[in-house]
Design a protein around this motif. Structure first.
Motif, PDB file in Angstrom:
ATOM      1  N   LYS A   1     -17.871   6.646  84.304  1.00 22.81           N
ATOM      2  CA  LYS A   1     -18.030   7.226  82.976  1.00 22.81           C
ATOM      3  C   LYS A   1     -19.181   8.223  82.883  1.00 22.81           C
ATOM      4  CE  LYS A   1     -16.023   3.248  80.589  1.00 22.81           C
ATOM      5  NZ  LYS A   1     -16.202   2.232  79.525  1.00 22.81           N
ATOM      6  N   LEU A   2     -19.746   8.593  84.007  1.00 23.13           N
ATOM      7  CA  LEU A   2     -20.872   9.517  84.013  1.00 23.13           C
ATOM      8  C   LEU A   2     -20.534  10.747  84.846  1.00 23.13           C
ATOM      9  CD1 LEU A   2     -23.930   7.122  84.496  1.00 23.13           C
ATOM     10  CD2 LEU A   2     -23.222   8.260  82.397  1.00 23.13           C
ATOM     11  N   ASN A   3     -20.927  11.917  84.341  1.00 18.43           N
ATOM     12  CA  ASN A   3     -20.822  13.159  85.103  1.00 18.43           C
ATOM     13  C   ASN A   3     -22.151  13.888  84.983  1.00 18.43           C
ATOM     14  OD1 ASN A   3     -19.626  15.412  86.522  1.00 18.43           O
ATOM     15  ND2 ASN A   3     -19.663  16.470  84.549  1.00 18.43           N
ATOM     16  N   PHE A   4     -22.836  14.034  86.130  1.00 19.15           N
ATOM     17  CA  PHE A   4     -24.085  14.780  86.177  1.00 19.15           C
ATOM     18  C   PHE A   4     -23.803  16.155  86.790  1.00 19.15           C
ATOM     19  CE2 PHE A   4     -25.185  10.305  86.538  1.00 19.15           C
ATOM     20  CZ  PHE A   4     -26.149  10.167  85.546  1.00 19.15           C
ATOM     21  N   PHE A   5     -24.357  17.201  86.191  1.00 15.61           N
ATOM     22  CA  PHE A   5     -24.107  18.542  86.713  1.00 15.61           C
ATOM     23  C   PHE A   5     -25.393  19.356  86.692  1.00 15.61           C
ATOM     24  CE2 PHE A   5     -23.073  18.431  82.203  1.00 15.61           C
ATOM     25  CZ  PHE A   5     -23.778  19.505  81.689  1.00 15.61           C
ATOM     26  N   ALA A   6     -25.473  20.299  87.621  1.00 16.84           N
ATOM     27  CA  ALA A   6     -26.646  21.166  87.717  1.00 16.84           C
ATOM     28  C   ALA A   6     -26.232  22.499  88.319  1.00 16.84           C
ATOM     29  CB  ALA A   6     -27.734  20.519  88.564  1.00 16.84           C
ATOM     30  N   ASN A   7     -26.854  23.563  87.835  1.00 18.84           N
ATOM     31  CA  ASN A   7     -26.628  24.900  88.365  1.00 18.84           C
ATOM     32  C   ASN A   7     -27.953  25.637  88.389  1.00 18.84           C
ATOM     33  OD1 ASN A   7     -26.130  27.984  87.711  1.00 18.84           O
ATOM     34  ND2 ASN A   7     -24.306  27.239  88.774  1.00 18.84           N
TER      35      ASN A   7
ATOM     36  N   TYR B   1     -19.121   9.294  79.086  1.00 13.49           N
ATOM     37  CA  TYR B   1     -17.863   8.917  78.446  1.00 13.49           C
ATOM     38  C   TYR B   1     -17.964   7.443  78.059  1.00 13.49           C
ATOM     39  CZ  TYR B   1     -16.791  13.133  81.040  1.00 13.49           C
ATOM     40  OH  TYR B   1     -16.827  14.405  81.558  1.00 13.49           O
ATOM     41  N   LEU B   2     -18.477   7.181  76.842  1.00  9.53           N
ATOM     42  CA  LEU B   2     -18.711   5.803  76.419  1.00  9.53           C
ATOM     43  C   LEU B   2     -17.423   5.012  76.437  1.00  9.53           C
ATOM     44  CD1 LEU B   2     -21.123   6.565  73.432  1.00  9.53           C
ATOM     45  CD2 LEU B   2     -21.731   5.941  75.780  1.00  9.53           C
ATOM     46  N   ASN B   3     -16.359   5.609  75.923  1.00 11.76           N
ATOM     47  CA  ASN B   3     -15.015   5.037  75.969  1.00 11.76           C
ATOM     48  C   ASN B   3     -14.039   6.161  75.641  1.00 11.76           C
ATOM     49  OD1 ASN B   3     -15.016   5.264  73.082  1.00 11.76           O
ATOM     50  ND2 ASN B   3     -16.059   3.280  72.962  1.00 11.76           N
ATOM     51  N   ASP B   4     -12.786   5.823  75.413  1.00 12.53           N
ATOM     52  CA  ASP B   4     -11.783   6.855  75.156  1.00 12.53           C
ATOM     53  C   ASP B   4     -12.029   7.608  73.854  1.00 12.53           C
ATOM     54  OD1 ASP B   4     -10.501   6.259  77.479  1.00 12.53           O
ATOM     55  OD2 ASP B   4      -9.006   4.948  76.562  1.00 12.53           O
TER      56      ASP B   4
ATOM     57  N   THR C   1     -19.190  13.489  70.241  1.00  6.90           N
ATOM     58  CA  THR C   1     -17.822  13.667  69.768  1.00  6.90           C
ATOM     59  C   THR C   1     -17.164  12.312  69.557  1.00  6.90           C
ATOM     60  OG1 THR C   1     -17.618  15.743  70.998  1.00  6.90           O
ATOM     61  CG2 THR C   1     -15.576  14.709  70.255  1.00  6.90           C
ATOM     62  N   LEU C   2     -16.570  12.157  68.387  1.00  3.97           N
ATOM     63  CA  LEU C   2     -15.823  10.942  68.055  1.00  3.97           C
ATOM     64  C   LEU C   2     -14.360  11.319  67.880  1.00  3.97           C
ATOM     65  CD1 LEU C   2     -15.488   7.973  67.113  1.00  3.97           C
ATOM     66  CD2 LEU C   2     -16.095   8.763  64.806  1.00  3.97           C
TER      67      LEU C   2
ATOM     68  N   ALA D   1     -12.356  16.637  83.616  1.00  4.43           N
ATOM     69  CA  ALA D   1     -13.406  16.235  82.683  1.00  4.43           C
ATOM     70  C   ALA D   1     -12.807  16.010  81.312  1.00  4.43           C
ATOM     71  CB  ALA D   1     -14.476  17.311  82.597  1.00  4.43           C
ATOM     72  N   LYS D   2     -13.323  15.021  80.618  1.00  4.29           N
ATOM     73  CA  LYS D   2     -12.963  14.905  79.212  1.00  4.29           C
ATOM     74  C   LYS D   2     -13.710  16.017  78.515  1.00  4.29           C
ATOM     75  CE  LYS D   2     -12.704  11.762  75.327  1.00  4.29           C
ATOM     76  NZ  LYS D   2     -12.903  10.390  74.859  1.00  4.29           N
ATOM     77  N   ARG D   3     -13.005  17.141  78.356  1.00  2.00           N
ATOM     78  CA  ARG D   3     -13.668  18.396  78.015  1.00  2.00           C
ATOM     79  C   ARG D   3     -14.422  18.288  76.703  1.00  2.00           C
ATOM     80  NH1 ARG D   3      -9.961  23.453  77.549  1.00  2.00           N
ATOM     81  NH2 ARG D   3      -9.370  22.696  79.597  1.00  2.00           N
TER      82      ARG D   3
END
Length: 818
Positions: free
Chosen positions: A267-273, A316-319, A370-371, A800-802
């Protein structure tokens, strides 16, 4: 590293296992198999294997290894379903029956197919820059276009249809007009667009959005529209990334590089640029004034090092609930070394070197929640964006012919600080299958402070009794002067907004009607020495918008749109205190200046055919209370120009745009665009009201040749027609670029080579009659050679859950190419 990734990927399976119900049945079964991509036949690592009983309860599970193999043990006796799940792919289900005589089952090779609905969420770096026409914008996916490799955002935009960048000033124009708003990731920045675009490496850019007729959901500022630069943000499963590096050689050498990474686990996405630009750029030019036989020679050298870092995470806490946050850190150090040599009748009158040491440091912090409700598309989004910047400057100006002249020999210490706060909440509700309602609130708070400490002197003038101002002789062969006062200003601008959009679809016709309400408040305090002046304004405005899209077939699309926009006066345009801008220009703002409002109409048509696509667009703008420059001879010095601003009558602007992508052969693809703009510009010079009609023509064409699976070539040409303003007549300019790229290291690496402006056709050549007759030309390092290398690592698929962009008011449309 692979072991760490593997352990992180196991978190999902461990979580599932921890929640499994107890089962008294004998756990004797084992199932095994191998998972491959159905298209590439490559093994898929970290695929989830879920075992469910006939009541659809999860009983056990696991993931595939690096080679796509899996073995799941301790499966209860009886019938079970084996679900093979992977983000971005269709789930495959296999039924098995475990018994004492059939306890070991091998499912063999399982082929997973990509999910069609996920294709637009898969990160694919295209071979060329593609353009997608959406309901209120064109999206240019930068891709691996050779013309963009090793450049800055400023240079990249020059290759984008409808956009041009002044190589001297960095000013950006959209459809021939500089009243354009530049955003990064949909957010405003505290840095000027010219400076910002020089700091962003092209390799850090994912796409560019041209929003020429924004909906009510957008900030209405910018007559010609919005350019939104989207930075890379990966969300591929596992650990993935890419490294870009390159060297550009012209008169000087420049290095650029970027690193793009992400780690997606559960449920985690870490990103870096991270992006880096480092190197020198030079400009030089001449201006000849015919009325006094004077020549000015200019030479400018900029040595800039800039760093851009974007880092963040999606949770992403949940759906139904998603948290996202990121920060953009931008740091730039610039050393400007310039010289201006002035001659009268070929005799040196002044020689003025300048040395300016400046910094630009900006930080942006963004939080998003976002909910998603039960109904698909029904959601609520809250976003907060905070940014601040400081850009100190230490400048030394000198004049070597007369070093005792304190008007031209002085130091400036400038501090400039900006703070922005942006809060917005957006609500979307699909009322029915064919209708949707969008509501939103927004608060924008901007604060700017500036201080200028100077050692400069001003000449003292006196009235000669005939209404003329003359210099006072100091008795020593020079003129009397007095120290110039230090200056400062504080400028606060607050905007409170609410918007509503209603969408409805009638079979092949869809529409969107909207309105934005804004309360605009500004307070400014300008100080120079003991002189203090204030500027205030307060305006309530409504900005309607309407979009209609008609799809008679899958291959044809028509779009008709309308929006009302505004260009509000800038700080410099309303600053009532007389300021010395350059040796030959004195500026003074107009506190009575009103905003200019634009009613914009557009019609677009897109046609898809077997070998490509074609897009035609036309627009018309009606500008009211047009903000216009006033150029007059400075009453205190005949050799100077006084610049100010005023509102003039309404004027009209219109144009047409064509773009096409055509596949000539399997090995040859052509992308082309053409645009023609016509606009009237009015202004005042020497008390005389002037009006010119300017026709601007631009043409771009890119040929891509695929010599083999790994080798390709590109040939790019640009023609920018000349133009006319109330001050200048400008000659056309053009360039031809060529390049090649070779895939290496089993396709994970790419070596690129490119030469820009082979024949040095890019130069700014001009002439003018107002307020003085003069002509000139400026050149820059347009002819350059570049060599670069890119390497990609990791192989996770993306789904990704955009994070919903509040300005992502789109429908699927046709396509085109630049």
């Amino acid at each position: 590293m692979k072991k760490i990734i593997f352990l992180c990927s196991l978190l999902f399976s461990l979580t599932v296992s921890a929640q499994l119900p107890s089962n008294s049945n004998p756990e004797t079964g084992v199932v095994s198999g191998k998972v491959l991509d159905a298209t590439t036949n490559q093994a898929l690592p970290y695929v989830s294997i879920v075992i469910k009983d006939m009541n659809q309860k999860t009983v056990t599970g696991g993931i595939t290894d690096d080679n796509g193999n899996f073995t799941i043990k301790q499966i209860p006796e009886g019938e079970n379903n084996v679900e093979i799940q992977f983000i971005g792919y269709k789930t495959e289900t296999k039924k098995i029956n475990i018994s004492r005589s059939n306890s070991k089952i091998n499912l063999g090779t399982i082929l997973l197919k990509e999910e069609a609905s996920a294709l637009d969420e898969v990160v694919v770096i295209a071979e060329t820059s593609t353009v997608t026409q959406k309901i209120d914008r064109k999206v240019i996916n930068v891709g691996k276009d050779l013309t963009s490799a090793g450049t800055t955002a400023s240079e990249l935009l020059n290759n984008v249809q409808s956009v041009s960048v002044d190589s001297q000033t960095g000013a950006v124009s959209l459809r021939g007009n500089e009243n354009v708003r530049v955003l990064v990731d949909g957010k405003p920045t505290n840095i000027s667009s010219a400076q910002l675009l020089q700091q962003i490496p092209s390799t850090s850019i994912k796409s560019i959005e041209l929003i020429t007729n924004p909906s009510a959901k957008y900030n209405p500022e910018g007559m010609s529209g919005i350019i939104n630069i989207i930075l890379h943000k990966n969300s591929n499963l596992g650990f993935n990334g890419s490294i870009n590096t390159g060297l550009t050689k012209g008169e000087n050498s420049r290095f650029n590089g970027s690193l793009d990474m992400n780690l997606r686990t559960g449920k985690l996405n870490f990103f870096a640029n991270y992006g880096l630009n480092d190197g020198k750029r030079e400009n030089f030019g001449k201006v000849f004034r015919t009325d006094n036989n004077s020549n000015q020679d200019f030479f400018f050298l900029n040595d800039r090092t800039s760093h851009l870092l974007k880092i963040g995470a999606d949770v992403y806490l949940n759906d139904k609930n998603t948290l996202s946050f990121y920060t953009i850190q931008n740091k730039s150090d610039n050393l400007f070394n310039g010289n201006t040599l002035v001659k009268f009748n070929n005799v040196i009158d002044s020689n003025s070197p300048a040395l300016v040491d400046s910094e630009s440091n900006s930080q942006t912090y963004n939080f998003n929640y976002t909910l998603d409700f039960e109904k698909e598309g029904h959601n609520l989004e809250f976003e907060a964006n905070f940014s601040n910047s400081d850009s100190p400057e230490n400048a030394h100006y000198s004049e070597t012919v007369n070093p005792s002249n304190e008007v031209l020999n002085y130091n400036d210490i400038v501090t400039n600080d900006r703070k922005n706060t942006l809060l917005n909440i957006d609500y979307t509700n699909p009322i029915s299958e064919n209708s949707k309602l969008e509501l939103g609130l927004e608060v924008r708070l901007n604060e700017t402070t500036n201080n200028n400490i100077t050692t400069q002197h001003d000449f003292i003038y006196e009235d000669d009794g005939n209404g003329n101002f003359v210099l006072i002789d100091d008795g020593n062969g020079w003129y009397e002067t007095a120290p110039r006062d230090d200056s400062s200003f504080k400028y606060n601008r607050d905007i409170y907004s609410a918007y509503l959009n209603y969408n409805y679809k009638f079979d092949k016709l869809s529409m969107q009607l909207g309105a934005r309400l804004e309360q605009y408040e500004v307070n400014g305090t300008f100080v120079k020495g003991t002189e203090t002046q204030t500027y205030t304004d307060e305006i309530f405005s409504i900005y309607p918008s309407a979009f209609f899209t008609y799809n008679p077939s899958d291959k044809n699309q028509f779009q008709l749109s309308y929006s009302r926009r505004v260009d509000r006066p800038s700080i410099g345009q309303v600053n009532p205190i007389r300021e010395w801008s350059t040796p030959l220009i004195t500026s003074i703002g107009n506190p009575e200046l009103k905003p200019q409002f634009t009613n914009s109409y557009e019609l677009n048509y897109t046609h898809q055919h077997k070998k490509g696509s074609f897009t035609f667009g036309t627009f018309y703008r009606r500008v009211n209370d047009n903000i216009t420059r006033i150029l007059n001879v400075d009453p205190l010095d005949d050799d100077k120009v006084e610049l100010s601003f005023m509102n003039t009558e309404s004027n009209n602007r219109y144009g047409v745009e064509l773009s096409s992508n055509y596949k000539v052969a399997n090995w040859w693809r052509v992308n082309a665009s053409f645009d023609l703009y016509t606009q009237k510009e009015s202004g005042i010079a020497n008390g005389q009201e002037l009006e010119v009609t300017n026709n601007s023509l631009n043409f771009r064409v890119s040929n891509n040749f695929k010599a083999s699976k790994n080798l390709r070539f590109q040939l790019f040409a640009l023609y920018r027609g000349g133009g006319e303003s109330i001050q200048f007549k400008v000659d056309p300019m053009w360039m031809i670029n060529t390049g090649a790229s070779l895939k290496v290291l089993k396709g994970k690496g790419t070596v690129s080579f490119r030469v820009n402006d082979i024949f040095e056709g890019m130069k700014f050549k001009f002439e003018s009659e107002n307020p003085y007759p003069f002509q000139g030309q400026f050149n820059w390092e347009s002819r350059t050679a570049f060599v670069g290398f890119m390497y990609r690592f990791g192989g996770g698929k993306n789904k990704a859950k955009r994070r919903k962009s509040r300005d992502n008011n789109e429908t699927q449309g046709g396509g085109g190419f630049i």
